[in-house]
Design a protein around this motif. Structure first.
Motif, PDB file in Angstrom:
ATOM      1  N   PHE A 130       0.854  -1.133   0.118  1.00 51.33           N
ATOM      2  CA  PHE A 130      -0.050   0.136   0.010  1.00 51.33           C
ATOM      3  C   PHE A 130       0.932   1.425   0.055  1.00 51.33           C
ATOM      4  CE2 PHE A 130      -2.612  -3.353   1.363  1.00 51.33           C
ATOM      5  CZ  PHE A 130      -3.876  -3.003   1.068  1.00 51.33           C
ATOM      6  N   TRP A 131       0.598   2.202  -0.870  1.00 50.68           N
ATOM      7  CA  TRP A 131       1.461   3.407  -1.169  1.00 50.68           C
ATOM      8  C   TRP A 131       0.695   4.694  -0.592  1.00 50.68           C
ATOM      9  CZ3 TRP A 131       6.618   2.663  -2.177  1.00 50.68           C
ATOM     10  CH2 TRP A 131       6.959   1.454  -2.464  1.00 50.68           C
ATOM     11  N   SER A 132       1.252   5.419   0.436  1.00 52.27           N
ATOM     12  CA  SER A 132       0.766   6.644   0.643  1.00 52.27           C
ATOM     13  C   SER A 132       2.053   7.355   0.761  1.00 52.27           C
ATOM     14  CB  SER A 132       0.048   6.857   2.010  1.00 52.27           C
ATOM     15  OG  SER A 132      -0.791   8.054   2.245  1.00 52.27           O
ATOM     16  N   ASN A 133       1.703   8.737   1.423  1.00 49.75           N
ATOM     17  CA  ASN A 133       3.201   9.749   1.748  1.00 49.75           C
ATOM     18  C   ASN A 133       3.292   9.817   3.223  1.00 49.75           C
ATOM     19  OD1 ASN A 133       2.220  12.748   1.778  1.00 49.75           O
ATOM     20  ND2 ASN A 133       1.037  11.677  -0.078  1.00 49.75           N
ATOM     21  N   LYS A 134       4.034  10.322   3.790  1.00 49.25           N
ATOM     22  CA  LYS A 134       4.208  10.626   5.258  1.00 49.25           C
ATOM     23  C   LYS A 134       3.357  11.887   5.762  1.00 49.25           C
ATOM     24  CE  LYS A 134       8.600   8.573   6.112  1.00 49.25           C
ATOM     25  NZ  LYS A 134       9.969   8.460   6.638  1.00 49.25           N
ATOM     26  N   ASN A 135       3.433  13.022   4.728  1.00 50.59           N
ATOM     27  CA  ASN A 135       2.807  14.043   5.120  1.00 50.59           C
ATOM     28  C   ASN A 135       1.090  13.708   5.107  1.00 50.59           C
ATOM     29  OD1 ASN A 135       5.379  15.017   4.616  1.00 50.59           O
ATOM     30  ND2 ASN A 135       4.605  17.288   4.185  1.00 50.59           N
ATOM     31  N   HIS A 136       0.561  13.094   4.175  1.00 50.17           N
ATOM     32  CA  HIS A 136      -0.742  12.892   4.219  1.00 50.17           C
ATOM     33  C   HIS A 136      -1.303  11.799   5.076  1.00 50.17           C
ATOM     34  CE1 HIS A 136      -4.893  12.773   2.858  1.00 50.17           C
ATOM     35  NE2 HIS A 136      -4.691  11.396   2.564  1.00 50.17           N
ATOM     36  N   TRP A 137      -0.452  10.880   5.385  1.00 49.29           N
ATOM     37  CA  TRP A 137      -0.647   9.819   6.540  1.00 49.29           C
ATOM     38  C   TRP A 137      -0.894  10.579   7.847  1.00 49.29           C
ATOM     39  CZ3 TRP A 137      -2.126   4.874   5.730  1.00 49.29           C
ATOM     40  CH2 TRP A 137      -1.959   3.974   6.942  1.00 49.29           C
ATOM     41  N   LYS A 138       0.280  11.331   8.296  1.00 45.48           N
ATOM     42  CA  LYS A 138       0.009  11.860   9.497  1.00 45.48           C
ATOM     43  C   LYS A 138      -1.213  12.979   9.359  1.00 45.48           C
ATOM     44  CE  LYS A 138       2.869  14.959  12.665  1.00 45.48           C
ATOM     45  NZ  LYS A 138       1.873  15.960  12.916  1.00 45.48           N
ATOM     46  N   TRP A 139      -1.567  13.554   8.357  1.00 49.69           N
ATOM     47  CA  TRP A 139      -2.818  14.531   8.264  1.00 49.69           C
ATOM     48  C   TRP A 139      -4.260  13.599   8.474  1.00 49.69           C
ATOM     49  CZ3 TRP A 139      -3.080  19.688   7.345  1.00 49.69           C
ATOM     50  CH2 TRP A 139      -4.191  20.298   6.907  1.00 49.69           C
ATOM     51  N   ALA A 140      -4.073  12.427   8.055  1.00 51.88           N
ATOM     52  CA  ALA A 140      -5.096  11.555   7.885  1.00 51.88           C
ATOM     53  C   ALA A 140      -5.293  10.927   9.493  1.00 51.88           C
ATOM     54  CB  ALA A 140      -5.042  10.456   6.959  1.00 51.88           C
ATOM     55  N   GLN A 164       2.012  -3.822   5.603  1.00 50.02           N
ATOM     56  CA  GLN A 164       2.266  -3.478   4.002  1.00 50.02           C
ATOM     57  C   GLN A 164       2.271  -2.305   3.528  1.00 50.02           C
ATOM     58  OE1 GLN A 164      -1.209  -6.998   4.322  1.00 50.02           O
ATOM     59  NE2 GLN A 164      -1.017  -6.123   1.966  1.00 50.02           N
ATOM     60  N   LEU A 165       2.346  -1.264   4.745  1.00 50.59           N
ATOM     61  CA  LEU A 165       2.257   0.223   4.257  1.00 50.59           C
ATOM     62  C   LEU A 165       3.720   0.708   3.766  1.00 50.59           C
ATOM     63  CD1 LEU A 165       1.055   3.035   4.301  1.00 50.59           C
ATOM     64  CD2 LEU A 165       1.442   3.117   6.782  1.00 50.59           C
ATOM     65  N   ASN A 166       3.589   1.574   2.748  1.00 47.42           N
ATOM     66  CA  ASN A 166       4.916   1.983   2.385  1.00 47.42           C
ATOM     67  C   ASN A 166       4.655   3.721   2.160  1.00 47.42           C
ATOM     68  OD1 ASN A 166       6.812  -0.391   1.237  1.00 47.42           O
ATOM     69  ND2 ASN A 166       4.653  -1.004   1.110  1.00 47.42           N
ATOM     70  N   PHE A 167       5.892   4.371   2.140  1.00 53.28           N
ATOM     71  CA  PHE A 167       5.689   5.727   1.808  1.00 53.28           C
ATOM     72  C   PHE A 167       6.328   6.147   0.498  1.00 53.28           C
ATOM     73  CE2 PHE A 167       4.888   6.127   6.243  1.00 53.28           C
ATOM     74  CZ  PHE A 167       3.346   6.359   6.394  1.00 53.28           C
TER      75      PHE A 167
END
Length: 286
Positions: A130-140, A164-167
């Motif tokens: 699963f791909w996200s990014n650190k800034n948005h993950w913290k925001w969410a 399974q999380l990746n940034f």
């Protein structure tokens, strides 16, 4: 490489919320409302087959929420993620990568499902990163009151718990090229912090999965901004830059939420950027 539109369902949202300060007499020309002021919305995702990788961009709303929850969004139609994958010869266990443009429930809810005993949650794609990014993950995961109802813990926390999380890295200029997933990414902050907008080179053309930067063709004029956006003035600026680039480079815009139109192009006019043509995906990329 092959690309497939994946229809995961349809739902309805309040037209006024979808168009912010724009009067109904204007927005209903492109997005007609029903007697409850609701407009039709799609939950269209995209599957990219590239060598040994099967990349799914967003996962729809899923099916684990309560009947009460779904009653707010008037789900309709016969589309489903599994049926759409099967139509093209795939199963969710074949998916190698899930790219989440952002973590609002209608974009990531299908990532997580109930376990067999209905006692907890598990990834709906057991073999995928699963791909996200650190800034948005913290925001969410530390949501503001405005977006809290869209960032559901049951959609987000189990992804991290699964391992399974990746940034993806965020470049200083907010446009990442040659990423590990094989496509470029525009990071946009108007709708929510660091929404990711994929730019995919396919059959000599550029396809942009516009997500919530541009929900429907009715949102092409600059002032037509969702009431859901956290920074509407920034959305207008981001839309202006993006749409001018799209017009100048003949991008094909792939809609996640437009219930009628899968693709469009835009053009320069005396009134600014406007819709050029709409297409079915198969009409351009057969």
């Amino acid at each position: 490489m092959k690309i497939y539109p994946i229809e995961t369902g349809n739902f309805k949202l309040d037209g006024g919320a979808m168009f912010g300060v724009v009067p109904k007499v204007l927005w209903q020309r492109t997005n007609p409302a029903d007697s409850n002021n609701l407009i039709d919305m799609s939950l269209r995702t995209m599957l990219i087959e590239d060598g040994n990788r099967l990349i799914l961009i967003d996962t729809g709303v899923g099916n684990k929420q309560s009947d009460k929850f779904f009653s707010y969004y008037y789900m309709f139609g016969d589309f489903s993620l599994d049926a759409s994958l099967a139509k093209h010869g795939f199963h969710r266990d074949d998916i190698t990568d899930i790219f989440l443009t952002h973590l609002h429930f209608d974009h990531c809810g299908g990532s997580i499902q109930w376990n067999k005993n209905h006692t907890g949650y598990e990834p709906a794609f057991k073999n995928a990163k699963f791909w996200s990014n650190k800034n948005h993950w913290k925001w969410a995961t530390e949501p503001n009151p405005r977006e809290k109802a869209s960032f559901l813990k049951e959609n987000i926390n189990p992804i991290e718990a699964s391992g399974q999380l990746n940034f993806l890295d965020i470049p200083s200029g907010n446009f990442a090229t040659d990423t590990v997933l094989g496509f470029d990414i525009l990071f946009a902050d108007g709708h929510t912090e660091k929404q990711m907008i994929p730019h995919i080179q396919y059959k000599g053309k550029t396809i942009v999965f516009v997500a919530d930067l541009l929900p429907t063709v009715g949102h092409i004029p600059l002032p037509y901004v969702m009431g859901y956006d956290t920074r509407p003035l920034l959305t207008m600026d981001e839309k202006s830059k993006f749409l001018n680039e799209a017009a100048n480079n003949n991008y094909f815009l792939f809609f996640e939420h437009d219930a009628t139109n899968e693709l469009c192009t835009v053009k320069q006019t005396e009134k600014g950027i406007r819709l050029d043509k709409t297409y079915k995906f198969s009409e351009v990329f057969n």
